[in-house]
Write a protein that holds these residues in place. Sequence first.
Motif, mmCIF file in Angstrom:
data_model
loop_
_atom_site.group_PDB
_atom_site.id
_atom_site.type_symbol
_atom_site.label_atom_id
_atom_site.label_comp_id
_atom_site.label_asym_id
_atom_site.label_seq_id
_atom_site.Cartn_x
_atom_site.Cartn_y
_atom_site.Cartn_z
ATOM 1 N N VAL B 23 0.653 -1.325 -0.148
ATOM 2 C CA VAL B 23 0.026 -0.150 -0.002
ATOM 3 C C VAL B 23 0.706 1.136 0.027
ATOM 4 O O VAL B 23 2.122 1.161 0.423
ATOM 5 C CB VAL B 23 -0.729 0.132 1.229
ATOM 6 N N ASP B 24 0.187 2.349 -0.394
ATOM 7 C CA ASP B 24 0.800 3.617 -0.467
ATOM 8 C C ASP B 24 -0.035 4.793 0.272
ATOM 9 O O ASP B 24 -1.142 4.596 -0.279
ATOM 10 C CB ASP B 24 1.412 3.950 -1.847
ATOM 11 N N LEU B 25 0.327 5.222 1.289
ATOM 12 C CA LEU B 25 -0.419 6.158 2.067
ATOM 13 C C LEU B 25 0.263 7.446 2.287
ATOM 14 O O LEU B 25 1.455 7.510 2.738
ATOM 15 C CB LEU B 25 -0.937 5.452 3.647
ATOM 16 N N GLU B 26 -0.321 8.458 2.295
ATOM 17 C CA GLU B 26 -0.162 9.678 2.764
ATOM 18 C C GLU B 26 -1.072 10.669 3.140
ATOM 19 O O GLU B 26 -2.106 10.821 2.813
ATOM 20 C CB GLU B 26 0.621 10.512 1.296
ATOM 21 N N ALA B 27 -0.792 11.191 4.465
ATOM 22 C CA ALA B 27 -1.619 12.116 5.246
ATOM 23 C C ALA B 27 -0.836 13.401 5.072
ATOM 24 O O ALA B 27 0.231 13.586 5.889
ATOM 25 C CB ALA B 27 -1.876 11.542 6.529
ATOM 26 N N PRO B 28 -1.386 14.387 4.284
ATOM 27 C CA PRO B 28 -0.752 15.601 4.261
ATOM 28 C C PRO B 28 -0.698 16.352 5.664
ATOM 29 O O PRO B 28 -1.565 16.413 6.249
ATOM 30 C CB PRO B 28 -1.304 16.451 3.139
ATOM 31 N N ALA B 29 0.393 17.326 5.772
ATOM 32 C CA ALA B 29 0.559 18.064 7.032
ATOM 33 C C ALA B 29 -0.599 18.982 7.250
ATOM 34 O O ALA B 29 -1.091 19.763 6.260
ATOM 35 C CB ALA B 29 1.836 18.801 6.745
ATOM 36 N N GLY B 30 -1.137 19.123 8.178
ATOM 37 C CA GLY B 30 -1.994 19.827 8.972
ATOM 38 C C GLY B 30 -3.358 19.710 8.247
ATOM 39 O O GLY B 30 -4.427 20.632 8.450
ATOM 40 N N ARG B 31 -3.802 18.336 7.431
ATOM 41 C CA ARG B 31 -4.995 18.189 7.018
ATOM 42 C C ARG B 31 -5.702 17.071 7.705
ATOM 43 O O ARG B 31 -4.894 16.259 8.362
ATOM 44 C CB ARG B 31 -4.851 17.707 5.539
ATOM 45 N N TRP B 32 -7.030 16.792 7.417
ATOM 46 C CA TRP B 32 -7.360 15.648 8.131
ATOM 47 C C TRP B 32 -7.902 14.601 7.005
ATOM 48 O O TRP B 32 -8.393 14.821 5.939
ATOM 49 C CB TRP B 32 -9.039 16.020 8.458
ATOM 50 N N THR B 33 -7.247 13.490 7.318
ATOM 51 C CA THR B 33 -7.213 12.254 6.172
ATOM 52 C C THR B 33 -8.123 11.160 6.815
ATOM 53 O O THR B 33 -7.881 10.765 7.862
ATOM 54 C CB THR B 33 -5.925 12.030 5.945
ATOM 55 N N CYS B 34 -9.036 10.676 6.133
ATOM 56 C CA CYS B 34 -9.636 9.833 6.526
ATOM 57 C C CYS B 34 -9.445 8.315 5.745
ATOM 58 O O CYS B 34 -9.124 8.455 4.450
ATOM 59 C CB CYS B 34 -11.446 9.709 6.160
ATOM 60 N N LEU B 35 -9.026 7.402 6.624
ATOM 61 C CA LEU B 35 -8.604 6.219 6.179
ATOM 62 C C LEU B 35 -9.986 5.278 6.092
ATOM 63 O O LEU B 35 -10.141 4.647 7.342
ATOM 64 C CB LEU B 35 -7.485 5.352 6.631
ATOM 65 N N LEU B 36 -10.710 4.727 5.150
ATOM 66 C CA LEU B 36 -12.041 4.299 5.305
ATOM 67 C C LEU B 36 -11.710 2.804 4.387
ATOM 68 O O LEU B 36 -11.183 2.601 3.493
ATOM 69 C CB LEU B 36 -13.052 4.865 4.317
ATOM 70 N N GLY B 37 -12.231 1.797 5.349
ATOM 71 C CA GLY B 37 -12.084 0.289 4.566
ATOM 72 C C GLY B 37 -12.834 -0.477 5.547
ATOM 73 O O GLY B 37 -13.255 -0.343 6.501
ATOM 74 N N PRO B 38 -13.169 -1.601 4.961
ATOM 75 C CA PRO B 38 -13.721 -2.710 5.764
ATOM 76 C C PRO B 38 -13.074 -3.166 6.955
ATOM 77 O O PRO B 38 -11.684 -3.189 6.882
ATOM 78 C CB PRO B 38 -14.133 -4.007 4.917
ATOM 79 N N SER B 39 -13.579 -3.918 7.933
ATOM 80 C CA SER B 39 -12.699 -4.548 8.691
ATOM 81 C C SER B 39 -11.702 -5.603 8.405
ATOM 82 O O SER B 39 -12.044 -6.284 7.404
ATOM 83 C CB SER B 39 -13.666 -5.297 9.969
ATOM 84 N N GLY B 40 -10.653 -5.641 9.184
ATOM 85 C CA GLY B 40 -9.661 -6.723 8.864
ATOM 86 C C GLY B 40 -8.826 -6.524 7.338
ATOM 87 O O GLY B 40 -8.145 -7.403 7.060
#
Lengths: 243, 240
Positions: B23-40
């Motif tokens: 996976v590749d994830l980025e949460a930019p500075a000072g922002r609200w990032t939601c990581l949405l997904g099913p359980s597991g």
Amino acid sequence: MIRVPHAAGVALLGILAWQAIVTLAGLPRFILPGPLAVFSTLWTSRNLIAEHALITAIEVLVGLGLGAALGFATAILLAASPLARSLLRPMLVFSQAVPVFALAPILTLWLGYGLWSKVAMALLIIYFPVTSAFFDALMRTPPGWLELARIMNATPARILMRIRVPAAMPGFASGLRLAAVYAPIGAIIGEWVGASQGLGYLMLLANGRAKIDLMFAALIVLAVLTLLLHAAVDAICRRLWEG
Amino acid sequence: MTAPSLRLSGTARIDGAPIFGPVDLEAPAGRWTCLLGPSGVGKSTILRLLAGLGEEVTFEGEMTAASGAPGENLVALMAQSDLLMPWLDVTANTMLGARLRGEAQPRDRAREVLERVGLAAHAAKRPHALSGGQRQRVALARTLLEDRRVVLLDEPFSALDARSRALMQDLAAELLAGRTVLHVTHDTAEAARLGERVLLMTRDGIALVTPPEAPPPRRYDAPETLAFQGRLLRQLMEAR
């Protein structure tokens, strides 16, 4: 906690059954005296019994206090140090393989006929239950709390003192409740092996002189003292840690 | 306060069993990032790795961890369980971080923060005397008092009733603004209301879904919020 009306009802039934057995079987006084005989002896010998009960109560309370403190400290040491765990835990379990009863004559030999051999017996008999109950609770801190503490940059020592110990106090309390019931057993065994005072001594003495009613009177006082101690410890524990 | 950005790319396994990735994830500075997904799917594992937890996880890849110098931590974590200590009152729970670091207790700031989450009147109560929503507000106050630049949220509102949840979402969006927030959730409505950036995590990896223009917290009944929520759910349903 036992509800008082129920407990009183059961006790009354027990006394009635006791009197019925004595009357119907026609048992002689030196085998099983009836409740009336026992209660009248309890009243006439109240000063004698109170004097000995006081001695036993002191032995039990000192033993309970010391044993609880020692158990508390040991459990914290075990929880804090893996080295202490690997060294001390097998010894603790092994010590339980030795019947404490068998140690009573040795303790009397070492500590004499006075207070301290009985305190040592009470202490030995409660040390393991207190240590074990508190230690188990210390090792079962909810992992979420520990992770939160780590994210907050807490040191292991502060995590222990501020989270693991307070979180484990209900476990310590259940150890203390057991101890309140066990400690009198230890003191009585100590008195049977060698003493010149205390309820255990009085019971042996009465038994030897075929004063079975006095023996039963002392036994009742011992049981009531144990129940009171348990109730007091229970009330204190609830108030401190489960309120 | 300059908040750092978070980045994580790679794969993770626990005892040889794959948890996620690549996976590749980025949460930019000072922002609200939601990581949405099913359980597991491994969302919480990502959060644990970024929080510096997760010793049980074998992670291969790169991560700009949120921790700075050794022993210094830049993140605060708010989990689904409020993790309040039942033997401490609300104020002491709020100041837990300072207690655990042996610092002076920031009583004035605690009072201020409790005021902001609307719990000033409950400051001396024990957690058991509070409702679930109130307890989670204490957890938010504790998170705010830590004053970290990065805040990790692990489904913090999912155990609340609908009304408390909506109120908590508004409150959190207002009070955590300006920090780098990574918010793990399985609730499409929540992601639609709160995400300035919404990442959809499935077994295939992480995909970016562009949210509506309106700034969070978006109205729960606004047509574009509801349409976006529907889109997120459709993408979840279509994924493997």
